[in-house]
Design a protein around this motif. Sequence first.
Motif, short mmCIF file in Angstrom:
data_model
loop_
_atom_site.label_atom_id
_atom_site.label_comp_id
_atom_site.label_asym_id
_atom_site.label_seq_id
_atom_site.Cartn_x
_atom_site.Cartn_y
_atom_site.Cartn_z
N THR A 1 6.02 -4.09 -1.08
CA THR A 1 5.54 -5.88 0.09
C THR A 1 3.87 -5.05 -0.04
OG1 THR A 1 4.80 -7.30 1.90
CG2 THR A 1 5.31 -5.12 2.38
N ASP A 2 3.13 -6.39 0.36
CA ASP A 2 1.74 -6.28 0.24
C ASP A 2 1.52 -5.05 1.24
OD1 ASP A 2 -0.63 -6.53 0.53
OD2 ASP A 2 -0.77 -8.61 0.96
N GLN A 3 0.81 -4.24 0.23
CA GLN A 3 0.11 -3.19 1.15
C GLN A 3 -0.90 -3.85 2.51
OE1 GLN A 3 -0.72 -3.38 -1.65
NE2 GLN A 3 -2.36 -2.14 -2.45
N PHE A 4 -1.31 -4.67 2.39
CA PHE A 4 -2.62 -4.78 3.39
C PHE A 4 -1.99 -5.56 4.61
CE2 PHE A 4 -4.67 -4.03 -0.27
CZ PHE A 4 -5.74 -2.65 0.71
N VAL B 1 -11.94 -2.95 9.04
CA VAL B 1 -11.56 -2.90 7.43
C VAL B 1 -10.28 -2.24 6.89
CG1 VAL B 1 -14.10 -3.55 6.34
CG2 VAL B 1 -13.12 -0.75 6.86
N SER B 2 -9.80 -2.88 5.91
CA SER B 2 -8.48 -1.34 5.65
C SER B 2 -9.22 -0.77 4.62
CB SER B 2 -7.55 -2.75 4.74
OG SER B 2 -7.12 -3.39 5.59
N VAL B 3 -8.54 1.09 5.02
CA VAL B 3 -9.32 1.61 4.11
C VAL B 3 -8.13 2.12 3.41
CG1 VAL B 3 -10.15 4.15 3.32
CG2 VAL B 3 -11.27 2.48 5.26
N GLY C 1 -7.26 5.37 12.71
CA GLY C 1 -5.98 4.29 11.97
C GLY C 1 -4.75 4.43 12.64
N TYR C 2 -5.26 4.20 14.00
CA TYR C 2 -3.49 3.60 14.37
C TYR C 2 -2.70 4.33 14.43
CZ TYR C 2 -7.44 0.34 16.29
OH TYR C 2 -8.83 -0.57 16.41
N ALA C 3 -2.70 5.30 14.30
CA ALA C 3 -1.69 6.48 13.62
C ALA C 3 -0.57 5.60 12.64
CB ALA C 3 -1.13 6.65 15.15
N GLU C 4 -1.14 4.81 11.75
CA GLU C 4 -0.56 3.99 10.84
C GLU C 4 -0.91 3.82 9.29
OE1 GLU C 4 0.43 0.11 11.58
OE2 GLU C 4 0.99 -0.05 9.70
N GLU D 1 0.10 0.56 -6.60
CA GLU D 1 -0.55 1.19 -7.48
C GLU D 1 -0.48 2.90 -7.03
OE1 GLU D 1 -1.50 -1.39 -4.95
OE2 GLU D 1 -2.57 -2.69 -6.52
N GLN D 2 0.27 2.85 -6.00
CA GLN D 2 0.01 5.01 -5.78
C GLN D 2 -1.19 5.10 -5.17
OE1 GLN D 2 0.75 5.65 -10.10
NE2 GLN D 2 2.45 6.92 -9.47
N ASN D 3 -1.77 4.23 -3.90
CA ASN D 3 -2.49 5.34 -3.30
C ASN D 3 -2.20 4.74 -2.18
OD1 ASN D 3 -4.63 5.50 -5.56
ND2 ASN D 3 -5.23 3.96 -5.44
N VAL D 4 -2.92 5.32 -0.31
CA VAL D 4 -2.63 5.45 0.76
C VAL D 4 -3.12 4.58 1.56
CG1 VAL D 4 -1.98 6.88 2.64
CG2 VAL D 4 -1.02 7.70 0.34
N ILE D 5 -2.77 4.02 2.18
CA ILE D 5 -4.47 3.53 3.25
C ILE D 5 -4.23 3.45 4.04
CG2 ILE D 5 -3.76 1.10 3.56
CD1 ILE D 5 -3.53 1.38 0.10
N LEU D 6 -5.31 3.16 4.08
CA LEU D 6 -5.51 2.57 6.81
C LEU D 6 -5.81 1.57 6.45
CD1 LEU D 6 -7.48 5.94 7.06
CD2 LEU D 6 -4.83 6.22 7.57
#
Lengths: 547, 171
Positions: A128-131, A330-332, A362-365, A371-376
């Motif tokens: 799903t959507d990473q955001f 924001v989302s990082v 990041g609220y532990a999440e 795209e093979q990145n990691v998102i906060l």
Amino acid sequence: MYVYDQFDHAVVAARNAEFKDQVARRLAGELSEDQFKPLRLMNGLYLQLHAYMLRIAVPYGVLSSAQMRTFAHIARTYDRDFGHFTTRQNIQFNWIKLADTPQILEDLARVEMHAIQTSGNCIRNTTTDQFAGAAKDEIDDPRPWAELIRQWSTFHPEFTFLPRKFKIAITGATRDRAAIRVHDIGLQLTANGFDVYVGGGMGRTPHLGHLIKSGVPGEKLLSYLEAALRVYNRYGRRDNIYKARIKILVSALGPQEYARQVEEEWASLDQAKIDAPYAEIARIKSFFPEPDYTSKAFDAAALERAKAADPGFARWVRNNTLAHRRYDHVSVTISLKPTGLPPGDASSEQMDVMADVADDYGYAELRVSHEQNVILPHVAKADLYDLYQRLDKTGLSSANVGKITDMIACPGLDYCSLANARSIPLAQDISKRFEDAGYTDKIGDLQIKISGCINACGHHHVGHIGILGVDKQGEEFYQILLGGRADEKAALATITGKGMPAEAVPAAIERVVNLYLELRTDASERFIDTVGRLGREAFAGALHEPA
Amino acid sequence: MSPLNSAHEPKLVAADGTLIPDGWRLLADEDTVGVDEPNVLGFDRALNELDGLNGKYGVRVNPADDVRKLLPFIEKIALIEVAFPGYRDGRGYSTARILREEGFTGPIRAVGDVLRDQLLYMIRVGFDEFLVKDADPQGAIAHAKSLFDYAYQSAADDLKPVWQLRQEAGL
């Protein structure tokens, strides 16, 4: 995020006990590799060129900091100190010893994770959507629905021996960041239920999914999926592995006829027995509340001062953060695409740092993106500079999200027994060519996707620039494609002439990019839009050295 | 064919773990159908001849056969054998489930490449007899049934899906 109850724990524990027994029988020589193969493949364990590879499911890409820390532990204890985040929002470890796998699965179970259905001809991890839950353009949160599908599809007795693997993606936003049109089933959440796209996919014969049904109510989603899968299970081709995906069936029947058969099957099902009632959906939804947002005062002027004082930070904020539904957050995106290193790899130390900053800011999440990145997903603006500095210390501050060096690449010939050509070294060469930050930012949004063979694990069909590795009389050659995209305006890229050796590729891409810079109306016209306006042919010539 | 356990002589075992005698005989095309004999008809033959036959028969269903075509004759069918020419061919799972959804209550038997690792799934979609290739067919059934106490989804067996257990437990 979702928390296991006694039932979820029991299912994973039972599977791990079973696999432990199978591994013991294999190690004792009671099972041959041929006998063991179908069993290990049901647990995400592949035998690659040099070692076993274990692929762990990250359900719909959502991770807790404790889970990320467990990945760091696995990398450190059982692998070569790194892991590889995949385009399926999962993680895989490439240097695993068979004897260690039961213990690894036990370590994972402790943090509510497993490797179930990460391989085999079954329903794979729903993406799903990473955001999700953070993006401003979201209509409804896709995560509870992805969890509902996860449970329904886990050990589904009718769909464990499908003609081929089966991938579902969901988006709940107006911008499609989940690439739903190139999935076996793509679900678009709308105000009136689900729009269902079927028959998309990449591989040897790429197709975009067809809308076969609009407005399936959420409470009826599972029975509708069950009908869609049953038609595929019964009539999908099984005589040829390359024609076995649902896209071939839908294209052979025609989307309307396929839709009609699904409708008929849906009507015949005992839907009340299959569909989880609203109470269960509400229970799952209750695990995805808004975070308990911090009330840290956001000082806009201080942020501007930090950006002015530290241009690297300013660039990172510009490229790696996305507007959040809350004004003070924001989302990082943490880019796993530093110059000269394999896309998607992270060391155990980096995984620990990502877990730590998720706890602190990041609220532990965390999320994994395709795209093979990691998102906060949720970071208070007040914490941005602290976060950036912590990431910068461990090589995690690459400010290239969405840019030409934020490439997708499959593992390629360095690891994969199917590949014809290497992907990672080529990605590394391209990232070195475009190392200059000013140049990269001037180019703007541009997605390069690299596959080491026609199976298209690197999604080259939907790259703005796609690169396909082929074997030409024993030599690695690369075909370049132009004009693909996987978003809400999905389109398939097309091949643009003859292939070239690896060393010619970065310069060829640079010529195309420079032509784009010449031809674009202004800096707001992205590469893909200029290609759309002028046609792919206008750029194909630039790929090849002028005679 | 899967290499897994395939070397063993197949034995007929029921879902409750008991070994059962196999009185049924699959008729070749040239064989005549005996009245009230335990004969298994091929799928096409069943479609062509069941209408004119009295008594009850078995029918062999291959993966590509549309089992719904048998529904007009279901009263004359005492056994359905679902063939698995290779364990990877999962069409037979849908076949069994459709039969149960359509109300067929007679035995559904899995024949062919039937291995211990498939039994749990087969039981769940409505099979109740297995011509299984295993050194210990009874143990294979017991093992399959011991694997999971819970299922996430409803199928043709009597396991309640986890969502229903949660509701009953007030979770």
